[in-house]
Motif scaffolding. Structure first.
Motif, PDB file in Angstrom:
ATOM      1  N   ASP A   1      50.495   7.930  61.809  1.00  0.00           N
ATOM      2  CA  ASP A   1      50.575   9.356  61.495  1.00  0.00           C
ATOM      3  C   ASP A   1      50.387   9.563  59.992  1.00  0.00           C
ATOM      4  O   ASP A   1      50.880   8.770  59.184  1.00  0.00           O
ATOM      5  CB  ASP A   1      51.948   9.894  61.923  1.00  0.00           C
ATOM      6  CG  ASP A   1      52.104  11.381  61.709  1.00  0.00           C
ATOM      7  OD1 ASP A   1      51.144  12.126  61.971  1.00  0.00           O
ATOM      8  OD2 ASP A   1      53.185  11.796  61.266  1.00  0.00           O
ATOM      9  N   TRP A   2      49.683  10.612  59.654  1.00  0.00           N
ATOM     10  CA  TRP A   2      49.500  11.033  58.264  1.00  0.00           C
ATOM     11  C   TRP A   2      50.082  12.427  58.101  1.00  0.00           C
ATOM     12  O   TRP A   2      49.856  13.289  58.944  1.00  0.00           O
ATOM     13  CB  TRP A   2      48.023  11.078  57.890  1.00  0.00           C
ATOM     14  CG  TRP A   2      47.375   9.746  57.849  1.00  0.00           C
ATOM     15  CD1 TRP A   2      46.605   9.179  58.824  1.00  0.00           C
ATOM     16  CD2 TRP A   2      47.410   8.797  56.787  1.00  0.00           C
ATOM     17  NE1 TRP A   2      46.170   7.935  58.438  1.00  0.00           N
ATOM     18  CE2 TRP A   2      46.658   7.679  57.177  1.00  0.00           C
ATOM     19  CE3 TRP A   2      48.035   8.775  55.539  1.00  0.00           C
ATOM     20  CZ2 TRP A   2      46.485   6.555  56.362  1.00  0.00           C
ATOM     21  CZ3 TRP A   2      47.864   7.658  54.728  1.00  0.00           C
ATOM     22  CH2 TRP A   2      47.106   6.567  55.149  1.00  0.00           C
ATOM     23  N   ARG A   3      50.813  12.626  57.034  1.00  0.00           N
ATOM     24  CA  ARG A   3      51.304  13.952  56.664  1.00  0.00           C
ATOM     25  C   ARG A   3      50.865  14.212  55.232  1.00  0.00           C
ATOM     26  O   ARG A   3      50.174  13.399  54.641  1.00  0.00           O
ATOM     27  CB  ARG A   3      52.817  14.019  56.804  1.00  0.00           C
ATOM     28  CG  ARG A   3      53.246  13.823  58.251  1.00  0.00           C
ATOM     29  CD  ARG A   3      54.701  14.064  58.430  1.00  0.00           C
ATOM     30  NE  ARG A   3      55.091  13.631  59.763  1.00  0.00           N
ATOM     31  CZ  ARG A   3      56.309  13.337  60.093  1.00  0.00           C
ATOM     32  NH1 ARG A   3      57.271  13.428  59.211  1.00  0.00           N
ATOM     33  NH2 ARG A   3      56.587  12.967  61.321  1.00  0.00           N
TER      34      ARG A   3
ATOM     35  N   GLU B   1      58.247   4.480  56.946  1.00  0.00           N
ATOM     36  CA  GLU B   1      57.697   5.725  56.429  1.00  0.00           C
ATOM     37  C   GLU B   1      57.429   5.493  54.947  1.00  0.00           C
ATOM     38  O   GLU B   1      58.334   5.148  54.183  1.00  0.00           O
ATOM     39  CB  GLU B   1      58.669   6.884  56.622  1.00  0.00           C
ATOM     40  CG  GLU B   1      58.041   8.207  56.216  1.00  0.00           C
ATOM     41  CD  GLU B   1      58.938   9.386  56.516  1.00  0.00           C
ATOM     42  OE1 GLU B   1      58.597  10.154  57.439  1.00  0.00           O
ATOM     43  OE2 GLU B   1      59.965   9.517  55.834  1.00  0.00           O
ATOM     44  N   TRP B   2      56.163   5.620  54.576  1.00  0.00           N
ATOM     45  CA  TRP B   2      55.716   5.434  53.196  1.00  0.00           C
ATOM     46  C   TRP B   2      55.437   6.792  52.576  1.00  0.00           C
ATOM     47  O   TRP B   2      54.942   7.698  53.250  1.00  0.00           O
ATOM     48  CB  TRP B   2      54.429   4.611  53.165  1.00  0.00           C
ATOM     49  CG  TRP B   2      54.596   3.187  53.603  1.00  0.00           C
ATOM     50  CD1 TRP B   2      54.525   2.699  54.875  1.00  0.00           C
ATOM     51  CD2 TRP B   2      54.848   2.068  52.767  1.00  0.00           C
ATOM     52  NE1 TRP B   2      54.713   1.338  54.878  1.00  0.00           N
ATOM     53  CE2 TRP B   2      54.912   0.931  53.583  1.00  0.00           C
ATOM     54  CE3 TRP B   2      55.015   1.920  51.386  1.00  0.00           C
ATOM     55  CZ2 TRP B   2      55.139  -0.347  53.076  1.00  0.00           C
ATOM     56  CZ3 TRP B   2      55.238   0.646  50.876  1.00  0.00           C
ATOM     57  CH2 TRP B   2      55.303  -0.472  51.724  1.00  0.00           C
ATOM     58  N   VAL B   3      55.735   6.921  51.290  1.00  0.00           N
ATOM     59  CA  VAL B   3      55.468   8.149  50.544  1.00  0.00           C
ATOM     60  C   VAL B   3      54.476   7.814  49.438  1.00  0.00           C
ATOM     61  O   VAL B   3      54.672   6.851  48.678  1.00  0.00           O
ATOM     62  CB  VAL B   3      56.759   8.740  49.939  1.00  0.00           C
ATOM     63  CG1 VAL B   3      56.457   9.993  49.123  1.00  0.00           C
ATOM     64  CG2 VAL B   3      57.773   9.042  51.031  1.00  0.00           C
ATOM     65  N   PHE B   4      53.405   8.598  49.353  1.00  0.00           N
ATOM     66  CA  PHE B   4      52.410   8.424  48.295  1.00  0.00           C
ATOM     67  C   PHE B   4      52.921   9.128  47.046  1.00  0.00           C
ATOM     68  O   PHE B   4      53.321  10.292  47.110  1.00  0.00           O
ATOM     69  CB  PHE B   4      51.054   9.002  48.728  1.00  0.00           C
ATOM     70  CG  PHE B   4      49.925   8.630  47.827  1.00  0.00           C
ATOM     71  CD1 PHE B   4      49.483   7.324  47.753  1.00  0.00           C
ATOM     72  CD2 PHE B   4      49.302   9.590  47.046  1.00  0.00           C
ATOM     73  CE1 PHE B   4      48.426   6.972  46.925  1.00  0.00           C
ATOM     74  CE2 PHE B   4      48.245   9.257  46.217  1.00  0.00           C
ATOM     75  CZ  PHE B   4      47.808   7.938  46.153  1.00  0.00           C
TER      76      PHE B   4
ATOM     77  N   ARG C   1      40.249  10.246  51.156  1.00  0.00           N
ATOM     78  CA  ARG C   1      39.550   8.954  51.138  1.00  0.00           C
ATOM     79  C   ARG C   1      40.487   7.827  51.585  1.00  0.00           C
ATOM     80  O   ARG C   1      40.060   6.898  52.269  1.00  0.00           O
ATOM     81  CB  ARG C   1      39.012   8.682  49.735  1.00  0.00           C
ATOM     82  CG  ARG C   1      38.118   7.488  49.663  1.00  0.00           C
ATOM     83  CD  ARG C   1      37.432   7.410  48.330  1.00  0.00           C
ATOM     84  NE  ARG C   1      36.482   6.319  48.326  1.00  0.00           N
ATOM     85  CZ  ARG C   1      35.928   5.841  47.248  1.00  0.00           C
ATOM     86  NH1 ARG C   1      36.169   6.393  46.073  1.00  0.00           N
ATOM     87  NH2 ARG C   1      35.087   4.839  47.318  1.00  0.00           N
ATOM     88  N   ILE C   2      41.736   7.907  51.196  1.00  0.00           N
ATOM     89  CA  ILE C   2      42.710   6.889  51.619  1.00  0.00           C
ATOM     90  C   ILE C   2      42.965   6.999  53.116  1.00  0.00           C
ATOM     91  O   ILE C   2      42.974   5.990  53.829  1.00  0.00           O
ATOM     92  CB  ILE C   2      44.016   7.008  50.802  1.00  0.00           C
ATOM     93  CG1 ILE C   2      43.747   6.578  49.354  1.00  0.00           C
ATOM     94  CG2 ILE C   2      45.130   6.170  51.424  1.00  0.00           C
ATOM     95  CD1 ILE C   2      44.915   6.739  48.421  1.00  0.00           C
ATOM     96  N   VAL C   3      43.141   8.200  53.607  1.00  0.00           N
ATOM     97  CA  VAL C   3      43.339   8.414  55.043  1.00  0.00           C
ATOM     98  C   VAL C   3      42.157   7.839  55.819  1.00  0.00           C
ATOM     99  O   VAL C   3      42.330   7.156  56.835  1.00  0.00           O
ATOM    100  CB  VAL C   3      43.526   9.913  55.356  1.00  0.00           C
ATOM    101  CG1 VAL C   3      43.556  10.155  56.856  1.00  0.00           C
ATOM    102  CG2 VAL C   3      44.793  10.443  54.697  1.00  0.00           C
TER     103      VAL C   3
END
Length: 143
Positions: A82-84, A109-112, A126-128
């Motif tokens: 999942d991407w948020r 759960e990672w936070v950018f 681009r990362i997604v």
């Protein structure tokens, strides 16, 4: 590119505890190792660095199903589920190679964040795109 990344290794003696199986802390390290290896393999680590970004862990969850032992060959499957806006949910599945037994499953759960300030940033498209996304149904136990 397949959105499911595989990391294979043999269980070393230093992660085996007094109960003669892999200590639970080792799984957290392996989750991080698999996530980093995936980011490097698909180019996501390079893109994040070029954007001045980095990733921080917000939460880990692990469910231990069966024990792993010294010298077991394991495969960790990992994928982004999942991407948020500023977060991504990465899942993991640990499989013993000899009998295809699922030993543990987990998620992080990672936070950018902005690498200079540590403040959350919107994840660049681009990362997604380089990581993709996989569903639980599409992963199965494919090793």
């Amino acid at each position: 590119m397949d959105p499911v990344f595989r990391l294979q290794f043999r269980v070393p003696a230093e992660v085996v505890d007094a109960n003669r199986h892999v200590n639970n802390i080792a799984y957290v390290q392996w989750m991080q190792d698999a996530a980093i290896a995936h980011a490097e393999a698909c180019g996501g680590a390079r893109f994040a660095q070029e954007q001045g970004g980095s990733w921080f862990v917000r939460m880990h969850r692990i469910e231990y199903l069966k024990p792993a032992f010294l010298n077991d060959e394991l495969t960790v499957l990992t994928w982004v589920a999942d991407w948020r806006k500023v977060r991504s949910l990465r899942r993991y599945r640990f499989i013993r190679s000899s009998d295809q037994t699922v030993l543990a499953e987990g998620e992080t759960e990672w936070v950018f964040v902005d690498a200079a300030t540590g403040r959350p940033r919107i994840i660049p498209d681009r990362i997604v795109a380089v990581f993709g996304v996989a569903t639980e149904a599409s992963v199965g136990c494919r090793v």
